[in-house]
Design a protein around this motif. Structure first.
Motif, PDB file in Angstrom:
ATOM      1  N   THR A  84       0.844  -1.197   0.000  1.00 47.70           N
ATOM      2  CA  THR A  84       0.000   0.000   0.000  1.00 47.70           C
ATOM      3  C   THR A  84       0.872   1.238   0.000  1.00 47.70           C
ATOM      4  N   TRP A  85       0.569   2.189  -0.918  1.00 45.41           N
ATOM      5  CA  TRP A  85       1.336   3.425  -1.046  1.00 45.41           C
ATOM      6  C   TRP A  85       0.401   4.621  -1.151  1.00 45.41           C
ATOM      7  N   ARG A  86       0.892   5.734  -0.666  1.00 42.91           N
ATOM      8  CA  ARG A  86       0.226   7.012  -0.869  1.00 42.91           C
ATOM      9  C   ARG A  86       1.226   7.944  -1.543  1.00 42.91           C
ATOM     10  N   THR A  87       0.843   8.499  -2.678  1.00 40.99           N
ATOM     11  CA  THR A  87       1.662   9.474  -3.375  1.00 40.99           C
ATOM     12  C   THR A  87       1.048  10.849  -3.169  1.00 40.99           C
ATOM     13  N   VAL A  88       1.886  11.875  -3.092  1.00 33.49           N
ATOM     14  CA  VAL A  88       1.401  13.227  -2.796  1.00 33.49           C
ATOM     15  C   VAL A  88       2.073  14.209  -3.742  1.00 33.49           C
ATOM     16  N   GLY A  89       1.277  15.061  -4.383  1.00 37.21           N
ATOM     17  CA  GLY A  89       1.843  16.040  -5.303  1.00 37.21           C
ATOM     18  C   GLY A  89       0.923  17.219  -5.514  1.00 37.21           C
ATOM     19  N   ASP A  90       1.444  18.234  -6.231  1.00 39.25           N
ATOM     20  CA  ASP A  90       0.664  19.451  -6.464  1.00 39.25           C
ATOM     21  C   ASP A  90       0.495  19.783  -7.944  1.00 39.25           C
ATOM     22  N   GLN A 127       2.029  -1.441 -11.478  1.00 42.98           N
ATOM     23  CA  GLN A 127       2.830  -2.523 -10.904  1.00 42.98           C
ATOM     24  C   GLN A 127       2.048  -3.379  -9.910  1.00 42.98           C
ATOM     25  N   GLY A 128       0.768  -3.086  -9.736  1.00 45.90           N
ATOM     26  CA  GLY A 128      -0.086  -3.909  -8.886  1.00 45.90           C
ATOM     27  C   GLY A 128      -0.171  -3.486  -7.438  1.00 45.90           C
ATOM     28  N   PHE A 129       0.348  -2.310  -7.103  1.00 45.92           N
ATOM     29  CA  PHE A 129       0.263  -1.837  -5.725  1.00 45.92           C
ATOM     30  C   PHE A 129      -1.097  -1.207  -5.449  1.00 45.92           C
ATOM     31  N   ASP A 130      -1.508  -1.248  -4.187  1.00 38.47           N
ATOM     32  CA  ASP A 130      -2.693  -0.527  -3.726  1.00 38.47           C
ATOM     33  C   ASP A 130      -2.268   0.913  -3.489  1.00 38.47           C
ATOM     34  N   VAL A 131      -2.701   1.830  -4.341  1.00 41.75           N
ATOM     35  CA  VAL A 131      -2.210   3.204  -4.274  1.00 41.75           C
ATOM     36  C   VAL A 131      -3.362   4.183  -4.307  1.00 41.75           C
ATOM     37  N   ALA A 132      -3.191   5.299  -3.630  1.00 41.43           N
ATOM     38  CA  ALA A 132      -4.081   6.454  -3.741  1.00 41.43           C
ATOM     39  C   ALA A 132      -3.189   7.683  -3.848  1.00 41.43           C
ATOM     40  N   HIS A 133      -3.657   8.674  -4.590  1.00 42.70           N
ATOM     41  CA  HIS A 133      -2.886   9.894  -4.780  1.00 42.70           C
ATOM     42  C   HIS A 133      -3.542  11.041  -4.030  1.00 42.70           C
ATOM     43  N   VAL A 134      -2.724  11.823  -3.345  1.00 45.16           N
ATOM     44  CA  VAL A 134      -3.201  13.003  -2.628  1.00 45.16           C
ATOM     45  C   VAL A 134      -2.819  14.232  -3.452  1.00 45.16           C
ATOM     46  N   ASP A 135      -3.812  14.956  -3.920  1.00 43.15           N
ATOM     47  CA  ASP A 135      -3.605  16.138  -4.751  1.00 43.15           C
ATOM     48  C   ASP A 135      -3.773  17.375  -3.868  1.00 43.15           C
ATOM     49  N   VAL A 136      -2.678  18.121  -3.682  1.00 43.22           N
ATOM     50  CA  VAL A 136      -2.749  19.298  -2.804  1.00 43.22           C
ATOM     51  C   VAL A 136      -3.005  20.583  -3.577  1.00 43.22           C
ATOM     52  N   ARG A 137      -3.247  20.477  -4.887  1.00 43.14           N
ATOM     53  CA  ARG A 137      -3.686  21.636  -5.666  1.00 43.14           C
ATOM     54  C   ARG A 137      -4.723  21.186  -6.698  1.00 43.14           C
TER      55      ARG A 137
END
Length: 291
Positions: A225-231, A245-255
């Motif tokens: 499980t991964w969390r990616t964060v970007g703007d 790649q098959g990971f459980d991921v969610a992206h956090v959008d700060v803009r």
């Protein structure tokens, strides 16, 4: 690295720096973010910075305050810089060796011409980033207003493209649909809200994400499980790669005002908060999840 907190599953954090971690105004990292990152790393969460910034910037604005606050024994942080072209790791003892993919570096003669352009025409709005080892970057000065900088940036980007043409460098601009060269596209001009990066088309946040996994692997089992964060919209490439790649991921959008694209994974926001305030809110929730 320490084991995850009992009863809790460690998640991986893949973090852009400008915007979600460092203020785009002051270019510094709030103390609360430093504290929360240390807490999460001590709990066994791999923390990797995936940035267009240089290793020098990460050492000064991220590593130094972390060391001052106290990096726990056994904790290693990783930084993938210049969108995958350079990388290093650091602990309480400081930074390890900085690695550079020389195949992704721009010609020195081109960098020299861009430096001259900035000094001669744009010094009141931007400065040439002398710390970059592979890409060529300029950045808004702290004394210029962002509105003035963005106007000047458009003219600078056009001038930079002219220099690229004079060096027979096939180039395109990410803020235009059509390439600015009839030849092969080897380089691109990537303008952001406070800078312009001129880089190989073979770098990117997906390249950084791939590099991040190779850096984490020797230290622990890679979390699923991964969390990616970007703007920026280009930061979604981190989550795109991990999802593929098959990971459980969610992206956090700060803009999110720039537009949230449709994705096959969850996209998270922090209400009305943006930039480092949104990043701080997200990390605080991660810390709260440990208890």
């Amino acid at each position: 690295m320490p084991a995850a907190t009992a009863g809790k599953t460690a998640q991986g954090l893949l973090l852009d720096v400008d915007g979600p971690i460092a203020s785009p105004v002051s270019r510094t990292v709030p103390a609360g973010i430093i504290s929360d990152l240390l807490t999460l790393a001590a709990a066994g969460w791999p923390v990797v910075f995936n940035t267009g910034r240089s290793d020098a910037f990460i050492r000064e604005q991220v590593m130094a305050p972390m060391i001052a606050s106290g990096i726990p024994a056994g904790v290693t942080f990783h930084a993938v810089c210049e969108k995958g072209a350079t990388w290093f790791s650091f602990t309480a003892d400081g930074a390890g060796e900085v690695f550079v993919d020389r195949g992704l570096a721009l010609p020195v003669s081109f960098a020299d011409d861009v430096r001259d352009l900035v000094e001669e025409k744009y010094a009141d709005l931007m400065f040439f980033d002398e710390t970059k080892l592979a890409m060529v970057s300029v950045e808004q000065t702290l004394t210029a207003t962002n509105a003035d900088y963005l106007v000047g940036q458009r003219a600078f980007d056009d001038d930079a493209l002219e220099i690229m043409h004079s060096h027979d460098m096939g180039a395109c601009r990410l803020d235009r649909e059509e390439p600015d060269s009839n030849g092969d596209i080897e380089y691109r001009v990537d303008p952001t809200i406070i800078s312009t990066d001129i880089e190989s088309v073979r770098v990117g946040k997906d390249v950084g994400a791939e590099r991040a996994l190779t850096l984490v692997a020797p230290f622990m089992d890679i979390p699923r499980t991964w969390r990616t964060v970007g703007d920026s919209r280009t930061d979604y490439a981190m989550a795109d790669y991990l999802h593929e790649q098959g990971f459980d991921v969610a992206h956090v959008d700060v803009r999110p005002a720039d537009g949230v694209p449709a994705k096959p994974y969850d996209v998270m926001t922090e209400g009305e908060l943006i930039h480092e305030e949104a990043g701080a809110a997200f990390l605080a929730r991660c810390v709260a999840s440990l208890s």
